[in-house]
Design a protein around this motif. Structure first.
Motif, mmCIF file in Angstrom:
data_model
loop_
_atom_site.group_PDB
_atom_site.id
_atom_site.type_symbol
_atom_site.label_atom_id
_atom_site.label_comp_id
_atom_site.label_asym_id
_atom_site.label_seq_id
_atom_site.Cartn_x
_atom_site.Cartn_y
_atom_site.Cartn_z
ATOM 1 N N LEU A 92 8.655 50.773 28.733
ATOM 2 C CA LEU A 92 8.361 51.714 27.666
ATOM 3 C C LEU A 92 7.547 52.892 28.196
ATOM 4 C CD1 LEU A 92 8.686 51.828 24.434
ATOM 5 C CD2 LEU A 92 6.211 51.533 24.481
ATOM 6 N N LEU A 95 9.856 55.342 29.759
ATOM 7 C CA LEU A 95 10.565 56.186 28.796
ATOM 8 C C LEU A 95 9.678 57.329 28.312
ATOM 9 C CD1 LEU A 95 12.466 53.628 26.495
ATOM 10 C CD2 LEU A 95 13.381 54.970 28.399
ATOM 11 N N TYR A 145 4.953 51.408 18.434
ATOM 12 C CA TYR A 145 6.226 51.192 19.123
ATOM 13 C C TYR A 145 6.791 49.776 18.985
ATOM 14 C CZ TYR A 145 3.428 49.064 22.918
ATOM 15 O OH TYR A 145 2.578 48.269 23.651
ATOM 16 N N ARG A 146 6.042 48.849 18.389
ATOM 17 C CA ARG A 146 6.552 47.478 18.296
ATOM 18 C C ARG A 146 5.814 46.717 17.205
ATOM 19 N NH1 ARG A 146 4.559 44.753 22.492
ATOM 20 N NH2 ARG A 146 4.076 42.831 21.369
ATOM 21 N N LEU A 275 8.717 58.699 21.480
ATOM 22 C CA LEU A 275 9.156 57.373 21.055
ATOM 23 C C LEU A 275 10.277 57.468 20.024
ATOM 24 C CD1 LEU A 275 5.679 55.622 20.773
ATOM 25 C CD2 LEU A 275 7.467 55.091 22.438
ATOM 26 N N VAL A 278 13.665 58.224 21.675
ATOM 27 C CA VAL A 278 14.332 57.106 22.356
ATOM 28 C C VAL A 278 14.725 56.002 21.372
ATOM 29 C CG1 VAL A 278 13.313 57.604 24.606
ATOM 30 C CG2 VAL A 278 12.130 56.043 23.037
ATOM 31 N N ILE A 279 14.056 55.954 20.217
ATOM 32 C CA ILE A 279 14.505 55.044 19.163
ATOM 33 C C ILE A 279 15.850 55.530 18.637
ATOM 34 C CG2 ILE A 279 14.077 54.287 16.785
ATOM 35 C CD1 ILE A 279 11.080 54.210 17.465
ATOM 36 N N LYS A 283 17.882 54.036 23.521
ATOM 37 C CA LYS A 283 17.244 53.570 24.762
ATOM 38 C C LYS A 283 16.106 52.585 24.473
ATOM 39 C CE LYS A 283 18.395 57.552 27.683
ATOM 40 N NZ LYS A 283 19.207 58.282 26.705
ATOM 41 N N TYR A 284 15.404 52.805 23.395
ATOM 42 C CA TYR A 284 14.323 51.904 22.977
ATOM 43 C C TYR A 284 14.862 50.494 22.750
ATOM 44 C CZ TYR A 284 11.171 49.894 19.371
ATOM 45 O OH TYR A 284 10.364 49.083 18.614
ATOM 46 N N LYS A 285 15.982 50.387 22.038
ATOM 47 C CA LYS A 285 16.566 49.076 21.771
ATOM 48 C C LYS A 285 17.024 48.406 23.055
ATOM 49 C CE LYS A 285 19.906 46.612 18.888
ATOM 50 N NZ LYS A 285 20.336 45.718 19.975
ATOM 51 N N ALA A 297 11.524 45.097 17.009
ATOM 52 C CA ALA A 297 11.827 46.532 16.933
ATOM 53 C C ALA A 297 11.290 47.149 15.650
ATOM 54 C CB ALA A 297 13.334 46.739 17.010
#
Length: 311
Positions: A92, A95, A145-146, A275, A278-279, A283-285, A297
């Protein structure tokens, strides 16, 4: 009824520890090599860069310096070379650094030392499973982010199919961690059950993870209630346990984990923008799925959302 069990069987502990180590090392689902060839990368994001205040002073020109505490996989741990830090938090951070057009620099730090390190300017940000709380918001800014999730895990062939609410644990023998949110939640659920006339649980505590594993596999305990991320990793690698339910780490309030920056420094909005980009592009996933954390997520990153209340 709560009992405190400290099983100090050196032979059993050594055996389970050895086999667990081998399982982790052999787990093909996770890349713990130092080169990280499959790491997901992001494109430079001009909007995210512009969202960082011009007054924000990075530790080093052209670099994003991230403090993190290498503790347990899959969040962060040392690679097979015992030097390189790898894991979800690292991916992360990569990213975010890519999005801000900067080279990633990682600074391992003890958990107790990250607040001072961040305040003193040793890092630009911290990415190390830090939950947003109202007390922490007095000194830091946050970009979520999580989900902060706890998980109930049972033996892979257990007859227990789901644990979603207090009544589901009535009469069970449950392992948890002393002095933690998970213990607080577990005891609250048990208190609620007893008040309704349901069977009490038996809470078990172990100082040795290997002995805890043995307790589940031998049937001495029915379930483990602990940090979902680390339990999910163990389940994926060993195949000996399965997830039967998750609970927010701030139950009954939803809690989230966030990138942490200095209060009022002007960095948080840029990180949040990075963030969210990328979500949106997936790319985040991919990073979450790479470390078996898809259940944690979030749909959108937020700057300084309501945090867990002061105790």
């Amino acid at each position: 009824m709560t009992t405190r069990l400290h099983l100090l069987s050196l032979v059993a502990g050594a055996f389970i520890a050895a086999t667990t180590h081998l399982a982790f090392a052999a787990g093909s689902a996770f890349d713990l090599s130092p080169d990280q060839k499959d790491r997901v990368r992001a494109e430079k994001n001009e909007k995210a860069i512009e969202a960082v205040s011009k007054s924000f002073k990075f530790v080093s020109d052209g670099k994003l310096t991230i403090g993190l505490h290498p503790s347990n996989p899959p969040l962060s741990t040392y690679a097979s070379d015992a030097t390189t830090v790898v894991g979800f938090d690292v991916d992360l951070a990569q990213l975010v650094a890519d999005s801000l057009g900067r080279e990633l620099v990682l600074v391992p730090v003890a958990w107790a030392d990250w607040p001072l390190g961040l305040e003193s300017g040793k890092f630009d940000a911290v990415i190390s499973n830090v939950t947003v709380t109202e007390q922490r918001k007095e000194k830091f800014d946050f970009s979520t982010y999580r989900k902060d999730e706890l998980g109930y895990y049972v033996k892979a062939d257990s007859a227990i199919k789901a644990i979603k609410e207090p009544k589901d644990i009535a009469g069970l023998k449950v392992i948890t961690d002393a002095g933690t949110n998970q213990e607080k939640i577990l005891l609250a659920w048990d208190k609620e059950n007893v008040a309704k006339g349901l069977k009490p649980i038996e809470v078990q505590y172990y100082d040795d993870d290997a002995v805890s594993t043995l307790a589940i596999q031998s049937g001495r305990a029915d379930a483990v209630f602990s940090v979902n991320a680390t339990q999910a990793y163990k389940a994926a690698v060993s195949g000996k346990t399965k997830l039967v339910g998750t609970v927010s780490g701030g139950w009954p309030i939803t809690a989230e984990v966030a990138v942490t920056t200095r209060k009022g420094s002007g960095a948080a909005d840029g990180v949040t923008a990075a963030l969210n980009a990328v979500i949106a592009d997936g790319k985040y996933k991919k990073v979450l799925d790479r470390w078996n954390l898809g259940s944690e997520a979030i749909d959108k990153a937020t700057t300084n959302p309501p945090g867990l209340p002061k105790s």
